[in-house]
Scaffold this active site. Sequence first.
Site, PDB file in Angstrom:
ATOM      1  N   ALA A  83      17.428  62.366  34.850  1.00 55.37           N
ATOM      2  CA  ALA A  83      18.250  62.492  36.062  1.00 55.37           C
ATOM      3  C   ALA A  83      18.271  61.136  36.758  1.00 55.37           C
ATOM      4  O   ALA A  83      17.384  60.303  36.545  1.00 55.37           O
ATOM      5  CB  ALA A  83      17.682  63.545  36.998  1.00 55.37           C
ATOM      6  N   GLU A 103      26.442  67.269  29.346  1.00 52.50           N
ATOM      7  CA  GLU A 103      25.088  67.633  29.809  1.00 52.50           C
ATOM      8  C   GLU A 103      25.133  68.973  30.539  1.00 52.50           C
ATOM      9  O   GLU A 103      24.255  69.821  30.371  1.00 52.50           O
ATOM     10  CB  GLU A 103      24.548  66.535  30.734  1.00 52.50           C
ATOM     11  CG  GLU A 103      24.246  65.247  29.989  1.00 52.50           C
ATOM     12  CD  GLU A 103      23.834  64.091  30.876  1.00 52.50           C
ATOM     13  OE1 GLU A 103      23.274  63.131  30.337  1.00 52.50           O
ATOM     14  OE2 GLU A 103      24.084  64.119  32.087  1.00 52.50           O
TER      15      GLU A 103
HETATM   16  C1  5RP Z   1      23.289  60.349  31.708  1.00 45.47           C
HETATM   17  C2  5RP Z   1      22.310  60.923  32.665  1.00 45.47           C
HETATM   18  C3  5RP Z   1      20.897  60.449  32.578  1.00 45.47           C
HETATM   19  O1  5RP Z   1      20.054  61.533  32.464  1.00 45.47           O
HETATM   20  C4  5RP Z   1      20.554  59.684  33.829  1.00 45.47           C
HETATM   21  O2  5RP Z   1      21.510  58.670  34.012  1.00 45.47           O
HETATM   22  C5  5RP Z   1      19.154  59.080  33.751  1.00 45.47           C
HETATM   23  O3  5RP Z   1      19.145  58.060  32.795  1.00 45.47           O
HETATM   24  P1  5RP Z   1      17.848  57.237  32.414  1.00 45.47           P
HETATM   25  O4  5RP Z   1      16.926  58.180  31.733  1.00 45.47           O
HETATM   26  O5  5RP Z   1      18.353  56.157  31.502  1.00 45.47           O
HETATM   27  O6  5RP Z   1      17.262  56.675  33.669  1.00 45.47           O
HETATM   28  O7  5RP Z   1      22.602  61.756  33.489  1.00 45.47           O
HETATM   29  O8  5RP Z   1      24.587  60.801  31.976  1.00 45.47           O
END
Ligand code: 5RP
Length: 219
Positions: A83, A103
């Site tokens: 997230a 997602e």
């Molecule tokens: C992708 C998402 C990811 O879960 C969110 O951006 C977190 O990314 P990361 O684990 O690289 O920090 O929603 O659409």
Amino acid sequence: MTQDEMKKAAGWAALEYVTKGSIVGVGTGSTVNHFIDALETRKEEIKGAVSSSVASTERLEKLGITVFDANEVAGLDIYVDGADEINAEYDMIKGGGAALTREKIVAAISDKFICIVDDTKQVDVLGQFPLPVEVIPMARSFIGRELVKLGGDPEYREGVVTDNGNIIIDVHNMAITDAKDMEKKINALPGVVTVGLFAARGADVLLVGAPEGVRKFEK
Ligand code: 5RP
């Protein structure tokens, strides 16, 4: 401990929720990439995965994990995803990686949403991170105007086309105190594919990578 080490700790901690013979819902992003690496160590025990993005599908298949189409499964026990922000109610902002719509679909068919984050992602009020909205290209200007009416500051994410062929608008400067209500309002705008607010279906389990180890919370 670096942020990536905290992401890795959270990603590997999710492995304990993976059961034998199951098909696992897999999200997208750098934290999930650690989970995929962990899942490889159990690949002989599971049937495979349903993936939320082209990027995760490629990584899973490269490691020899079978990827099923979401239409091939009646449901999933768990969905593991990261997230961009998560609050105390486990409402989330997601979509920093532009994979929000798929997602949301995989989350919707899963019994348990396991959110894996590092401790920088926990917030009191959602909205410091710009809220992603996936939009049909011809609705871009209209949606931009509507998002201003809702109190935000929309910005077209230049050069990004989603896996579904759409665009992303990031909404800045919106303090989201009622995430469920805002999710409904933005999703109701014609031309919005989905908003990156995950409140109607938030997380059930939260694994937070922190300097002292992984903190576990369950609803
Ligand atoms: C992708 C998402 C990811 O879960 C969110 O951006 C977190 O990314 P990361 O684990 O690289 O920090 O929603 O659409």
